[in-house]
Design an enzyme around this catalytic site. Structure first.
Site, PDB file in Angstrom:
ATOM      1  N   ASP A 180      -3.860  -0.833   9.098  1.00 35.11           N
ATOM      2  CA  ASP A 180      -3.867  -0.856   7.632  1.00 35.11           C
ATOM      3  C   ASP A 180      -4.514  -2.111   7.058  1.00 35.11           C
ATOM      4  O   ASP A 180      -4.693  -2.223   5.839  1.00 35.11           O
ATOM      5  CB  ASP A 180      -2.433  -0.793   7.089  1.00 35.11           C
ATOM      6  CG  ASP A 180      -1.765   0.538   7.382  1.00 35.11           C
ATOM      7  OD1 ASP A 180      -2.490   1.536   7.583  1.00 35.11           O
ATOM      8  OD2 ASP A 180      -0.525   0.564   7.409  1.00 35.11           O
ATOM      9  N   LYS A 221       0.848  -1.202   0.000  1.00 33.04           N
ATOM     10  CA  LYS A 221       0.000   0.000   0.000  1.00 33.04           C
ATOM     11  C   LYS A 221       0.882   1.250   0.000  1.00 33.04           C
ATOM     12  O   LYS A 221       1.976   1.266   0.585  1.00 33.04           O
ATOM     13  CB  LYS A 221      -0.994   0.021   1.167  1.00 33.04           C
ATOM     14  CG  LYS A 221      -0.428   0.174   2.578  1.00 33.04           C
ATOM     15  CD  LYS A 221      -0.325   1.589   3.079  1.00 33.04           C
ATOM     16  CE  LYS A 221       0.476   1.600   4.360  1.00 33.04           C
ATOM     17  NZ  LYS A 221       1.093   2.705   4.865  1.00 33.04           N
TER      18      LYS A 221
END
Ligand code: C5P
Length: 283
Positions: free
Chosen positions: A137, A10
């Site tokens: 996350d 990410k």
């Protein structure tokens, strides 16, 4: 019975860190996107009743402290069924201690694989909630694509995919422990920019230049003096990146490119100085 899943890195296109909350976490607003740099996670049923993690990266502990192990444990708890026994194979590519969410991506890939094997009817929102128990996350990594994330990161709104582009991702030697980076923000209280709204508009238009102009990360305000991050960012911009920024609490930096050739050349150039430099396409 087995299932393989790709675990994408990410990138935080924006990361506005807000106040520390009573629970010790910080409110944040961030646009996250997946980049085409990925680990591969394979889950296989063993019938032995336990969870076994193996990994091709010696530096990564494979015991119960591994987020992939905990993902499997949390999945079967949420399902309310005993684990039939699974082995989880992690093939690592995403560098660690980078702010690229490698551990979160692996955990999310385990959750997706287990859903496919054992609970295809489980609502995605429930899988994201299991992810939220594991780390800030992980819910985004379960969902993938591009999303605006708020709260600790668990309140998500999906956004349009990135326009086709290329990232050059550089991982220097330095490491920035996440908790210490948040503490540094609490101590320094740096002025914050609010670019997430403009970034959202740029994404809706598919305008890479406007996106690059709105890259922002509060953690860049509290880098140690000796950090190489500014030098990497400069080098990426000099090599043709439209914009460049650190991801998460670092220490990886990414540059964004409209042209594949320019990105490839930049990747080769930066590899000469930082050997862990990667080229990745938008997802
Ligand atoms: O949730 P995760 O395990 O990824 O977070 C690691 C550490 O980062 C937490 O223990 C906390 O100190 C800090 N953190 C925070 N606010 C967030 C996310 C993480 O303070 N929104």
């Amino acid at each position: 019975m087995n299932a393989a899943e790709l675990a994408y890195a990410k990138l935080n296109l924006t990361l506005e860190v807000g106040e520390k909350r009573p629970d010790g976490y910080h409110d944040l607003v961030s646009i996250m996107t997946c980049a085409g740099l990925h680990d591969t996670v394979t889950v296989e049923e063993t019938g032995r009743g336990d969870i076994l993690v193996t990994c091709d990266e010696a530096a990564l502990p494979c015991d119960e402290s591994n987020l992939a192990w905990r993902a499997a444990d949390s999945f079967f708890r949420a399902l309310g069924k005993p684990c039939p026994g699974v082995s989880i194979r992690l093939e690592k590519v995403i560098p660690m201690q980078a702010g690229l969410g490698g551990g979160s991506a692996d955990a999310a890939a385990v959750l997706r694989a287990l859903r496919r094997l054992y609970a295809p009817e489980m609502p995605w929102i429930q899988l994201e909630e299991v992810g939220a128990l594991l780390g800030s996350d992980v819910p985004f990594c379960v969902r993938g694509g591009t999303a605006r994330c708020e709260g600790r990161g668990e309140k998500m709104e999906s956004l349009p995919d990135m326009p086709e582009c290329w990232y050059v991702i550089v991982k220097p030697q330095e490491a920035h422990p996440t908790g210490a980076m948040y503490a540094a923000i609490d101590a320094a209280r740096p002025a914050r920019r609010h670019t997430t709204q403009q970034m959202t508009e740029a994404l809706r238009k598919g305008d890479l230049t406007q996106m690059a102009d709105n890259f922002y990360n509060t953690f860049e305000s509290v880098l140690p003096q000796e950090s190489e991050i500014p030098a990497i960012r400069e080098e990426l911009l000099r090599s043709g990146a439209l914009g460049a920024m650190m991801s998460g609490s670092g220490s990886a930096v990414f540059g964004i490119f409209a042209e594949k050739e320019t990105a490839q050349e930049a990747c080769e150039r930066l590899k000469g100085r930082w050997n862990r430099t990667f080229l990745a396409e938008s997802v």
